[in-house]
Design an enzyme around this catalytic site. Structure first.
Site, PDB file in Angstrom:
ATOM      1  N   CYS A 154     -14.206  -6.371   4.468  1.00  0.00           N
ATOM      2  CA  CYS A 154     -12.653  -5.143   3.541  1.00  0.00           C
ATOM      3  C   CYS A 154     -12.470  -5.972   2.195  1.00  0.00           C
ATOM      4  O   CYS A 154     -11.844  -5.072   1.830  1.00  0.00           O
ATOM      5  CB  CYS A 154     -11.813  -5.378   4.680  1.00  0.00           C
ATOM      6  SG  CYS A 154     -10.314  -5.019   4.952  1.00  0.00           S
TER       7      CYS A 154
ATOM      8  N   CYS B  44     -12.281  -2.097   1.954  1.00  0.00           N
ATOM      9  CA  CYS B  44     -10.006  -1.869   1.420  1.00  0.00           C
ATOM     10  C   CYS B  44      -9.714  -2.314   0.619  1.00  0.00           C
ATOM     11  O   CYS B  44      -9.155  -1.118   0.086  1.00  0.00           O
ATOM     12  CB  CYS B  44     -10.132  -2.543   3.582  1.00  0.00           C
ATOM     13  SG  CYS B  44     -10.810  -2.233   4.404  1.00  0.00           S
TER      14      CYS B  44
ATOM     15  N   LYS C 121     -11.209  -1.053  -3.172  1.00  0.00           N
ATOM     16  CA  LYS C 121     -10.910   0.056  -2.944  1.00  0.00           C
ATOM     17  C   LYS C 121      -9.002   1.599  -2.746  1.00  0.00           C
ATOM     18  O   LYS C 121      -9.219   1.815  -3.694  1.00  0.00           O
ATOM     19  CB  LYS C 121     -11.618   1.012  -1.417  1.00  0.00           C
ATOM     20  CG  LYS C 121     -11.828   2.572  -1.275  1.00  0.00           C
ATOM     21  CD  LYS C 121     -10.464   2.749  -0.229  1.00  0.00           C
ATOM     22  CE  LYS C 121      -9.795   2.067   1.025  1.00  0.00           C
ATOM     23  NZ  LYS C 121     -10.740   2.967   1.846  1.00  0.00           N
TER      24      LYS C 121
ATOM     25  N   TYR D  91     -15.591   9.091   4.799  1.00  0.00           N
ATOM     26  CA  TYR D  91     -14.113   8.999   4.226  1.00  0.00           C
ATOM     27  C   TYR D  91     -14.680   8.209   2.677  1.00  0.00           C
ATOM     28  O   TYR D  91     -13.865   8.296   2.375  1.00  0.00           O
ATOM     29  CB  TYR D  91     -13.188   7.774   5.304  1.00  0.00           C
ATOM     30  CG  TYR D  91     -13.769   6.659   5.655  1.00  0.00           C
ATOM     31  CD1 TYR D  91     -13.550   5.797   4.714  1.00  0.00           C
ATOM     32  CD2 TYR D  91     -14.755   5.980   6.754  1.00  0.00           C
ATOM     33  CE1 TYR D  91     -14.303   4.081   5.710  1.00  0.00           C
ATOM     34  CE2 TYR D  91     -15.335   4.933   7.122  1.00  0.00           C
ATOM     35  CZ  TYR D  91     -15.021   4.001   6.394  1.00  0.00           C
ATOM     36  OH  TYR D  91     -15.794   2.850   7.195  1.00  0.00           O
TER      37      TYR D  91
ATOM     38  N   GLU E 296     -13.202   9.118  -0.888  1.00  0.00           N
ATOM     39  CA  GLU E 296     -11.676   8.812  -1.245  1.00  0.00           C
ATOM     40  C   GLU E 296     -13.092   8.173  -2.816  1.00  0.00           C
ATOM     41  O   GLU E 296     -12.183   8.262  -3.239  1.00  0.00           O
ATOM     42  CB  GLU E 296     -11.857   7.229  -0.161  1.00  0.00           C
ATOM     43  CG  GLU E 296     -11.338   7.526   0.719  1.00  0.00           C
ATOM     44  CD  GLU E 296     -11.382   6.072   1.883  1.00  0.00           C
ATOM     45  OE1 GLU E 296     -10.323   5.616   2.514  1.00  0.00           O
ATOM     46  OE2 GLU E 296     -11.942   5.280   1.472  1.00  0.00           O
TER      47      GLU E 296
ATOM     48  N   HIS F 271      16.767  12.269   5.956  1.00  0.00           N
ATOM     49  CA  HIS F 271      16.453  13.366   5.705  1.00  0.00           C
ATOM     50  C   HIS F 271      17.062  13.330   4.141  1.00  0.00           C
ATOM     51  O   HIS F 271      18.017  12.554   3.874  1.00  0.00           O
ATOM     52  CB  HIS F 271      17.870  14.473   6.171  1.00  0.00           C
ATOM     53  CG  HIS F 271      17.519  16.250   5.376  1.00  0.00           C
ATOM     54  ND1 HIS F 271      16.115  16.783   5.267  1.00  0.00           N
ATOM     55  CD2 HIS F 271      18.259  15.883   4.207  1.00  0.00           C
ATOM     56  CE1 HIS F 271      16.823  17.763   4.534  1.00  0.00           C
ATOM     57  NE2 HIS F 271      17.337  17.399   3.276  1.00  0.00           N
TER      58      HIS F 271
ATOM     59  N   GLU G 259      10.386  13.748   8.793  1.00  0.00           N
ATOM     60  CA  GLU G 259      10.979  13.862   9.203  1.00  0.00           C
ATOM     61  C   GLU G 259      10.497  16.172   9.965  1.00  0.00           C
ATOM     62  O   GLU G 259      11.321  15.914  11.233  1.00  0.00           O
ATOM     63  CB  GLU G 259      12.412  14.538   9.016  1.00  0.00           C
ATOM     64  CG  GLU G 259      12.259  16.104   7.495  1.00  0.00           C
ATOM     65  CD  GLU G 259      13.819  16.133   7.022  1.00  0.00           C
ATOM     66  OE1 GLU G 259      14.356  16.210   7.570  1.00  0.00           O
ATOM     67  OE2 GLU G 259      14.242  16.148   6.763  1.00  0.00           O
TER      68      GLU G 259
END
Length: 500
Positions: free
Chosen positions: A74, A79, A82, A214, A218, A473, A478
């Site tokens: 990782c 991770c 990347k 993935y 990616e 908002h 939302e």
């Protein structure tokens, strides 16, 4: 004082006898592998009073059977680097969008791959040193070398100079992670894996990616965002098998919208080295030429050199270590966490398993890992993030009707920039209980938003509670609390009906 063992959630009957005839060990715990899971288990066990040793291969950005590094996949070749490259690639589209926001960008804007690569390397070196300090601060003894298990309570460490030293431990933890694999295609030696992709000396102007997971999408996004021509080949009709089909379809459209050439239901038949690059022949007989070919075709547990079968540790057909709910193998003194067990192969899951292990073995709190509602994200551009069940999984597991709520829209930012790229949000609700059992989003900031949604699902939130929450908002987030109208109701045992 002897540590108490557990079996099937109860204290092992042998623990009391062991207390009376305590054997001396060099360590209470010895961990093989100093990645995320191994370091977490070592530190937390030491914090609970255990004497802990840990071994890891020498550092290098590209792993092999003899090099690795504290921090593991990782931190060093997964991770973290990347995500750094994803950030770098995202600026390509941001620069395009900036023009309609009044930013006058005159002339060419050049991308410096070598500069980003050096910054990436600097960061993983920094993190590597931080992980070493974390171990030292917890009084964990770190050994640099390759570890293998030679007995139920003995680990042999082959040091850099080739010498071997054995250590005894009351408990041994396997935390060796997984390794990228290549399919056996003619010319496969010309291809690279994600390890090498994160450390390429030169930026590839023409890239071919094989895989639909993935990692594949990616890297396709990364290279395309930086200006490369990218062709993505995958076996199914859509990429990201196992994710919600409606989200998969949107990811595919977004990849194409960003300029990536998709080749569904297509594999690669052969790679040939030429003066102009690598000639690639597809399974349909088409020919392409690329500067780099990435095989993103899965990972396998990194257990081959641990001597596990000789010791009697049971493995599955993929080479993963078989464990119980407490991460314990069939050998009572040997445990395993993370990708080496091939459960849910995510860094945060390895951290959870490691924490549960430390609590169980040294904390006096038997703890099972909880794999329900584990959120995850795919950092393509724009990203996809999910938690809970997909629509297909919900229907498969349903005990009643399923309600599906969706909201698809053009993000506010895109209305000015002119980018034609939809965001899609989705909630899956159990009609009988009103509980939200799944959520997914494809769009900017999906991962950041989904982490909060994951807390709600973990707490058992209902759709009514989502609806009663006041939104922020203006924001995309939302939409998750303003989806009032049911998009479709799927009757019990019926097949999902989507707009695909």
């Amino acid at each position: 004082m002897a540590r108490k063992m557990l079996s099937d959630g109860e204290l092992n009957n042998a623990a009391a006898a062991e207390e009376a005839t305590e054997t001396h060990y060099d360590f209470d715990l010895f961990v093989i592998g100093a990645g995320s899971g191994g370091v977490r288990a070592a530190r937390f066990s030491a914090n609970n009073g255990a004497k802990v040793g840990i071994c890891e291969l020498p550092f290098h950005p590209i792993s092999s059977e003899e090099i690795g590094g504290v921090g593991g996949t990782c931190v060093i070749r997964g991770c973290v680097p990347k995500k750094i490259l994803v950030y770098g690639a995202t600026y390509g589209g941001e620069l395009e969008d900036a023009r309609n926001y009044g930013w006058e960008i005159n002339g060419n804007v050049d991308f410096n791959w070598k500069k980003l690569l050096q910054k990436k390397t600097d960061e993983i070196l920094r993190l590597n040193n931080i992980y070493k300090r974390l171990l030292a601060n917890a009084a964990v003894k770190l050994y640099e070398g390759e570890g293998r298990i030679v007995g139920p309570n003995e680990v042999e460490v082959r040091q850099i100079d080739g010498t071997k030293i054995s250590y005894t431990a009351k408990h041994i933890l396997i935390a060796t992670g997984s390794r990228a694999q290549k399919p056996n295609i003619p010319g496969h030696e010309l291809a690279i894996t994600s390890d090498e992709a994160l450390s390429l000396e030169d930026f590839p102007k023409r890239a071919i990616v094989l895989g639909g997971g993935y990692i594949a999408v990616e890297f396709a996004s990364i290279w395309r965002g930086m200006g490369a021509t990218v062709d993505l080949f995958f076996r199914k009709e859509l990429p990201l098998r196992g994710f919600d089909d409606e989200m998969r379809a949107l990811v595919a459209r977004n990849l194409e919208g960003r300029g990536i050439n998709l080749h569904p239901q297509t594999s690669l038949a052969e790679l040939i080295k030429t003066d102009d690059g690598i000639k690639v022949i597809s399974s349909h007989g088409e020919e392409f030429v690329a500067d780099v070919v990435l095989f993103a075709t899965g990972r396998i547990p990194n257990t081959k050199r641990l001597n596990l079968e000789a010791v009697g540790v049971e493995l599955d057909q993929a080479g993963a270590v078989k464990v119980d709910e407490y991460s314990r193998t069939n050998i009572p003194s040997i445990w395993a966490v993370g990708d080496a067990t091939n459960r849910i192969n995510l860094t945060p899951v390895a951290l959870m398993e490691a924490t549960c292990f430390a609590n169980t073995v040294f904390g006096g709190k038997p703890t099972k890992a909880d794999y329900t509602n584990v959120a995850c994200a795919v950092f393509c551009i724009p990203p996809l993030a999910v938690v809970g069940l997909s629509e297909e999984e919900a229907v498969e597991k349903a005990a009643g009707d399923i309600l599906v709520f969706t909201s698809g829209f053009n993000p506010m930012k895109n209305t000015i920039s002119g980018r034609q790229e939809k965001t899609l949000m989705k909630l899956i609700v159990d009609e009988k209980t009103d509980k939200v059992i799944g959520a997914s989003m494809c769009g900017p900031d999906a991962a950041e938003i989904m982490q909060g949604i994951a807390i709600a699902l973990k707490c058992g939130a209902t759709k009514a509670q989502f609806d009663s929450t006041v939104g922020i908002h203006p924001s995309s987030a939302e939409e998750f609390v303003t989806m009032r109208t049911v998009t479709r109701c799927i009757a019990y045992k019926a097949k999902p009906q989507t707009s695909l």
